[in-house]
Design a protein around this motif. Structure first.
Motif, PDB file in Angstrom:
ATOM      1  N   GLY A 301       0.788  -1.235   0.000  1.00 54.11           N
ATOM      2  CA  GLY A 301       0.000   0.000   0.000  1.00 54.11           C
ATOM      3  C   GLY A 301       0.812   1.274   0.000  1.00 54.11           C
ATOM      4  N   PHE A 302       2.146   1.163  -0.185  1.00 52.77           N
ATOM      5  CA  PHE A 302       2.955   2.377  -0.331  1.00 52.77           C
ATOM      6  C   PHE A 302       2.784   2.904  -1.755  1.00 52.77           C
ATOM      7  N   ARG A 319       2.324   9.683   1.902  1.00 46.68           N
ATOM      8  CA  ARG A 319       1.052  10.291   2.313  1.00 46.68           C
ATOM      9  C   ARG A 319      -0.052   9.257   2.465  1.00 46.68           C
ATOM     10  N   SER A 320       0.019   8.169   1.665  1.00 47.96           N
ATOM     11  CA  SER A 320      -1.017   7.128   1.797  1.00 47.96           C
ATOM     12  C   SER A 320      -0.893   6.420   3.149  1.00 47.96           C
ATOM     13  N   LYS A 321       0.292   6.498   3.758  1.00 44.28           N
ATOM     14  CA  LYS A 321       0.500   5.845   5.067  1.00 44.28           C
ATOM     15  C   LYS A 321       0.330   6.839   6.220  1.00 44.28           C
ATOM     16  N   LYS A 322       0.025   8.087   5.869  1.00 42.68           N
ATOM     17  CA  LYS A 322      -0.221   9.141   6.865  1.00 42.68           C
ATOM     18  C   LYS A 322       0.961   9.337   7.827  1.00 42.68           C
ATOM     19  N   ARG A 383       5.647  -2.756   8.565  1.00 39.61           N
ATOM     20  CA  ARG A 383       5.290  -2.831   9.985  1.00 39.61           C
ATOM     21  C   ARG A 383       5.717  -1.556  10.713  1.00 39.61           C
ATOM     22  N   VAL A 384       6.850  -1.012  10.323  1.00 38.00           N
ATOM     23  CA  VAL A 384       7.307   0.247  10.945  1.00 38.00           C
ATOM     24  C   VAL A 384       6.341   1.381  10.598  1.00 38.00           C
ATOM     25  N   ALA A 385       5.930   1.452   9.334  1.00 32.64           N
ATOM     26  CA  ALA A 385       5.026   2.535   8.913  1.00 32.64           C
ATOM     27  C   ALA A 385       3.680   2.440   9.624  1.00 32.64           C
ATOM     28  N   ALA A 386       3.268   1.212   9.970  1.00 32.50           N
ATOM     29  CA  ALA A 386       1.953   1.031  10.607  1.00 32.50           C
ATOM     30  C   ALA A 386       1.943   1.574  12.034  1.00 32.50           C
TER      31      ALA A 386
END
Ligand SMILES: Cc1ncc(COP(=O)(O)O)c(C=O)c1O
Length: 417
Positions: A301-302, A319-322, A383-386
């Motif tokens: 989803g990046f 930006r999609s990962k806020k 996982r880090v981005a989440a």
């Protein structure tokens, strides 16, 4: 390693050891980085460092330059062979100095130069307002197409016709796609200008013939010798025979003084190494790894800027990962994955925050990592981005990253122990 320094300056010795440990236990993915071989490290510290010389082989300003002459000629011949260039200058201290050497060779103060915008992936030395070049020369900038994030060649051609630049520059620090060097050169020549390609980022890929070369098209090709070229902290310029004299005068005395002969020796080693099957295989893997990483990150989803990559760079729009580039960079640093925040085209954030990050695959490929490891790294990044501020999450990711680095030693020959 550093057997004399260890005795005379333990404090400094321990800092070097600490840095070696950091690199060994981190997944280094800053796109401008690569790992220098033991030979490059040795030659960078060899006795050529003692010798001061200026000028060119056979026409030096200092006595005692006969061996330096032989070494510089050897390096130049190797560079001509590897890149198929008419003329080579190996003296620039860095990629930036290589660019200044060309400017000194062909520009007068106030001349117009067309280059790519810094926040669209260009480079500081291509006329950024914060670089002195913007004060000496009249830089005009082209950018990327807003939809495709590819170079807007129509805009480049229009600006060239309008401003009639003396020099048109292609190449940048964060452009993940191939460049139509022929089209850029045509736009420059159409208005009586010259073309320069700054291949600092992709020189290793070009040397290994993994991506197309700018050399047949550009009047001047500049580069640093680090990044994908995997060499010492230096620079070089290649050019057409008709520009040889101007270039050599532009570099010395135009832009530099005495030569860093020790670094030149390390460049000469890399220019031999660049012709080996192992280097070619590594560069092929660099490109495969970047493509694989881009694909895996997309699955998570990046948003990959421009939809993918043709070289060693993956530019992510977060930006999609806020999350911001800064937050992602810092969280990944904690985990042991080193990348850098980077502006994306038309970035709404400031340069110290950014909406994007730039990731490179050179160092990990040199360590022997391949597509399965890119899948694992993409998983860690996801996982880090989440949950970039959740310490339990980050500690779990860190343990996984550490296991990976243990399987792929930075210096497998063990000679730095
Ligand atoms: C396109 C480009 N040109 C020039 C440079 C400058 O190279 P160096 O750091 O060797 O001066 C860089 C590196 O940041 C770069 O990306």
């Amino acid at each position: 390693m550093l057997k004399y320094t260890q005795l005379s300056d333990p404090e400094l010795y321990h800092l070097v050891r600490e840095e070696l440990e950091r690199q060994e236990h981190n997944i280094e993915m800053i796109a401008s980085e690569s790992t220098e071989s033991e030979e490059v490290l040795e030659l960078s510290g060899c006795v050529f460092a003692n010798k001061t010389t200026e000028g060119y082989p056979g026409a030096r300003f200092q006595a005692g330059s006969q061996v330096a002459d032989k070494m510089e000629r050897l390096g130049i011949q190797r560079a001509k062979d590897v890149f198929g260039a008419d003329h080579v200058n190996l003296q620039p201290y860095s990629g930036s100095t290589a660019n200044y050497g060309v400017y000194a060779a062909v520009l007068k103060p106030g001349d117009t130069v067309l280059g790519m915008k810094l926040d669209h992936g260009g480079h500081l030395t291509h006329g950024s307002p914060s670089n002195f070049t913007s004060k000496f020369y009249n830089f005009v900038s082209y950018g990327l197409n807003g939809d495709t994030a590819l170079i807007d060649y129509e805009e480049l051609e229009r600006l060239a016709r309008e401003h009639r630049p003396k020099l048109v520059i292609a190449g940048g620090s964060a452009y993940p796609r191939l460049i139509d060097y022929e089209r850029v050169a045509r736009a420059a020549h159409f208005v009586g200008g010259l073309s320069m390609v700054d291949m600092a980022h992709v020189a290793g890929l070009v040397a290994a013939k993994v991506i197309p070369s700018p050399i047949p098209h550009a009047d001047f090709v500049t580069s640093s010798t680090t990044k994908t070229f995997c060499g010492p902290r230096g620079g070089m310029v290649l050019c057409k025979a008709r520009h040889a004299r101007a270039l050599d005068r532009g570099v010395f005395p135009g832009a530099i003084s005495s030569i860093h002969l020790n670094i030149m020796a390390a460049k000469a080693w890399c220019l031999k190494n660049a012709a080996t099957p192992l280097f070619k295989a590594t560069m092929e893997q660099v490109v495969k790894n970047a493509a694989s990483l881009a694909k895996e990150l997309t699955k998570h989803g990046f948003r990959v800027v421009s939809g993918g990559t043709d070289n060693h760079i993956v530019l992510l729009d977060l930006r999609s990962k806020k999350i911001t580039g800064k937050l992602f960079q810092d969280a990944l640093e904690y985990v042991g994955v080193t990348i850098n925040k980077n502006m994306i085209p038309n970035d709404p954030e400031k340069p110290s925050v950014t909406s994007g990050v730039r990731i490179g695959t050179t160092s990990v490929s040199q360590r022997g990592m391949k597509e399965p490891e890119m899948t694992d790294i993409a998983g860690i990044m996801n996982r880090v981005a989440a949950a970039p501020e959740d310490k339990d999450n980050l500690n779990g990711c860190k343990a996984e990253a550490l296991k990976m680095t243990a399987r792929f030693p930075l210096y497998p020959r063990g000679s730095l122990d």
